[in-house]
Design an enzyme around this catalytic site. Structure first.
Site, short mmCIF file in Angstrom:
data_model
loop_
_atom_site.label_atom_id
_atom_site.label_comp_id
_atom_site.label_asym_id
_atom_site.label_seq_id
_atom_site.Cartn_x
_atom_site.Cartn_y
_atom_site.Cartn_z
N HIS A 199 4.52 -6.96 -5.71
CA HIS A 199 4.78 -8.33 -6.47
C HIS A 199 6.20 -8.52 -6.74
O HIS A 199 6.64 -7.48 -7.46
CB HIS A 199 3.70 -8.64 -7.25
CG HIS A 199 3.63 -10.17 -7.47
ND1 HIS A 199 4.71 -11.01 -8.13
CD2 HIS A 199 3.02 -11.27 -7.03
CE1 HIS A 199 4.43 -12.12 -8.15
NE2 HIS A 199 3.48 -12.32 -7.32
N ASP A 225 -4.06 -11.00 -4.00
CA ASP A 225 -4.79 -11.17 -2.90
C ASP A 225 -5.55 -9.93 -2.39
O ASP A 225 -6.36 -10.04 -1.46
CB ASP A 225 -3.68 -11.08 -1.68
CG ASP A 225 -2.79 -12.55 -1.95
OD1 ASP A 225 -1.83 -12.53 -2.25
OD2 ASP A 225 -3.47 -13.63 -1.74
#
Ligand code: SDX
Length: 431
Positions: free
Chosen positions: A308, A366
């Site tokens: 991320h 996700d």
């Protein structure tokens, strides 16, 4: 007390330039460089805007090192535990949790606005049945603007709020219709005896001839997934909505541009890619070769659902989803679900691998959402549309905040030009 500043010294000229420090209520301070070019003749260079603040905002705060995510000061864990998606949407839009009467009114307005103009159904028929639903969402959401010609008075707060409510209310209907269109089934209309998330499940999986069986654990898990995806500070799609909105484009067009940006596999498209990756892995024995590929700089493959831009410790949303994943699969009697077992083993191996530890690559939101959504019965091509449905609450709140922010301006970044210097045109016959 003297204002905090930083001094830039130009080693070419010895000139010194002071720039003010802007202090937030939380998080790093920012250097205000709005006068940089005027004072120094320099621009800054920050591809990907990793170190650049593009706006002021009071909506969402993220601390990537501590794994903190707050909406209007409330932690994501607290909101998932105690709130519901529609209440979080109100919080994002209005800045405070609603009182009973405020929530009742907001709920009623959203329920009343879930239908779309009957003409819009013809938009779906222009698509091939196998069109990706994100392509349909981009088209239909953008086309909503053609049904609200008069309602673009962006200077009226009430009108801005009306646009936000319409988008939050209609995305579930459009997402469900795009799914029904893709499988050739009858599109269903919202029902007044359902709320927001249960009604969406009905429109997705219900059939005209059958009584729909609502599973409370599934409703609760999906509502939590919506909360976890509602807003996330100035991510790529939200920045796209702000960029489009900064030109004065209407909110339907701005959100449609956000849907386009979210579609990419590096962003909202990752949840679908996580499932595709797990399915292509097949078995636990295949994991090492995928880990090897993820490390290979000559291989474009990335471990989907890991890493991320901001979270360099853990994504708090992944932690909530990990727990929810087990609850849903238990409730559905799928705890031996092979994909979950594969995902857990992949997570274990990756988190013990030096490459991932060194680069602080942890599972993100996700990684688990896809497994839950698949267990509920969503095909993987519907995962990103679900992300868009939930993020519409954040996109509209950020779009509304931008219009209320006196410092906001037309977004227009500059560049480092590396092209040809000035040269004369050469006629074709002389080239
Ligand atoms: C979302 O911004 C948001 O808030 C987004 C989001 C939201 O709610 O809006 O949180 C939603 O987009 C979550 C992220 C979903 N994407 C994925 O899961 C796709 C896989 N992840 C990667 O594409 C990547 O991690 C990014 C794009 C998410 C972040 O990449 P960065 O911050 O640009 O980091 P980088 O590409 O500079 O990588 C740093 C290093 C590199 O190696 P080195 O050059 O240092 O040797 O880490 C490596 C990268 O190669 N790396 C990965 C990796 N992610 C980064 N290597 C293998 N697999 C990965 N997934």
């Amino acid at each position: 007390m003297m204002a905090k500043t930083v001094t830039l010294i130009d080693n070419q000229t010895g000139e010194k330039y002071d720039f003010p420090i802007l202090e937030g209520t939380q998080g790093p301070d920012l250097i205000d460089i709005r006068t940089l070019y005027g004072k120094t003749g320099y621009f800054t260079f920050d591809p990907g805007y990793g170190a650049t603040g593009a706006c002021e905002s009071k909506i969402t705060y993220i601390d990537g090192d501590k794994g903190i995510l707050q909406h209007r000061g409330y932690s994501i864990e607290n909101l998932c535990d105690k709130s519901n998606f529609l209440e979080v949407a109100y919080l994002l839009l209005h800045g405070e949790l609603p009182k009973q009467t405020e929530y009742a009114q907001f709920h009623a307005e959203i329920m009343e606005s879930r239908l779309i103009n009957e003409q819009l159904q013809f938009f779906f028929r222009g698509f091939r049945r196998d069109a990706h639903p994100m392509a349909i969402l981009v088209g239909v959401v953008g086309a909503l603007s053609s049904f609200y010609h008069g309602a673009f008075d962006l200077h009226s707060e009430e009108n801005r709020l009306l646009c936000c409510r319409r988008l939050v209310a209609k995305l579930p209907t459009i997402v469900a219709m795009s799914y029904k269109y893709s499988i050739g089934q009858a599109m269903l209309y919202p029902r007044e005896d359902y709320n927001y998330t249960d009604n969406f499940l009905y429109m997705m999986f219900g059939k005209p001839e059958h009584k729909f069986k609502m599973i409370p654990e599934v409703v609760s898990a999906l509502d939590k997934i919506f909360i976890l995806h509602a807003d996330h500070e100035q991510n790529a799609s939200t920045s796209t909505v702000r960029m489009a909105g900064s030109t004065g484009a209407n909110p339907y067009a701005a959100v449609s541009s956000g849907i386009s940006a979210l579609w990419g596999p590096a962003h909202g498209g990752a949840n679908e890619e996580v499932l595709n990756m797990l399915k292509s892995m097949g078995s636990v024995d295949d994991i090492p070769q995928y880990i090897k590929r993820a490390k290979d700089k000559d291989d474009p493959f990335r471990l989907m659902g890991f890493g991320h831009r901001v979270y360099k410790n853990f994504d708090p949303r992944a932690n909530v989803l990990r727990q929810s994943c087990h609850e849903v699969l238990d409730a559905l009697g799928m705890k031996e679900q092979p994909l979950l077992k594969l995902a857990m083993e992949l997570e274990r191996i990756a988190l013990e691998d030096e490459y991932f530890i060194e680069r602080k690559l942890f599972p993100n939101v996700d990684f688990y959402s896809g497994i839950i959504l698949e267990a509920i019965g969503f095909p993987s091509y519907m995962f990103t549309p679900l992300f868009a449905l939930a993020r519409t609450a954040g996109w509209t709140a950020q779009w509304k905040e931008m219009h209320e922010d006196k410092t906001s301006r037309l977004c227009r970044p500059r560049q480092l030009y590396l092209g040809e210097t000035a040269r004369e045109y050469i006629p074709m016959e002389k080239r």
